[in-house]
Design an enzyme around this catalytic site. Sequence first.
Site, mmCIF file in Angstrom:
data_model
loop_
_atom_site.group_PDB
_atom_site.id
_atom_site.type_symbol
_atom_site.label_atom_id
_atom_site.label_comp_id
_atom_site.label_asym_id
_atom_site.label_seq_id
_atom_site.Cartn_x
_atom_site.Cartn_y
_atom_site.Cartn_z
ATOM 1 N N HIS A 139 0.842 -1.193 0.000
ATOM 2 C CA HIS A 139 0.000 0.000 0.000
ATOM 3 C C HIS A 139 0.876 1.242 0.000
ATOM 4 C CE1 HIS A 139 -3.688 -2.217 0.549
ATOM 5 N NE2 HIS A 139 -3.093 -2.919 1.489
ATOM 6 N N ASP A 190 7.776 6.663 -21.172
ATOM 7 C CA ASP A 190 8.664 6.426 -22.297
ATOM 8 C C ASP A 190 10.084 6.836 -21.910
ATOM 9 O OD1 ASP A 190 8.775 9.182 -22.435
ATOM 10 O OD2 ASP A 190 7.615 9.336 -24.274
#
Length: 83
Positions: A20, A28
């Site tokens: 969590h 990219d």
Amino acid sequence: MKKSALINSELSYLVSTLGHTDEVTICDAGLPIADHVQRIDLALTHGVPAFLDTVKVYLGEAQIEGVLMAEEFKLVSQNFITR
């Protein structure tokens, strides 16, 4: 929080050790990344694997609690947002 089999061992390990509040960025090659940040480069050649293919595999593998998306992404990728 792993859900299924993934071939890339580094990415599979990352997913299996997430907890969590942990964060993952899928981007990219142009995104600047600090030296201290873990990086898993999946590139084979320009555009391979495609961004959407990478996101789809990751979504099939990890339990997602939330998403942060750059405003610029929303502006230039309307087809992605409406899917």
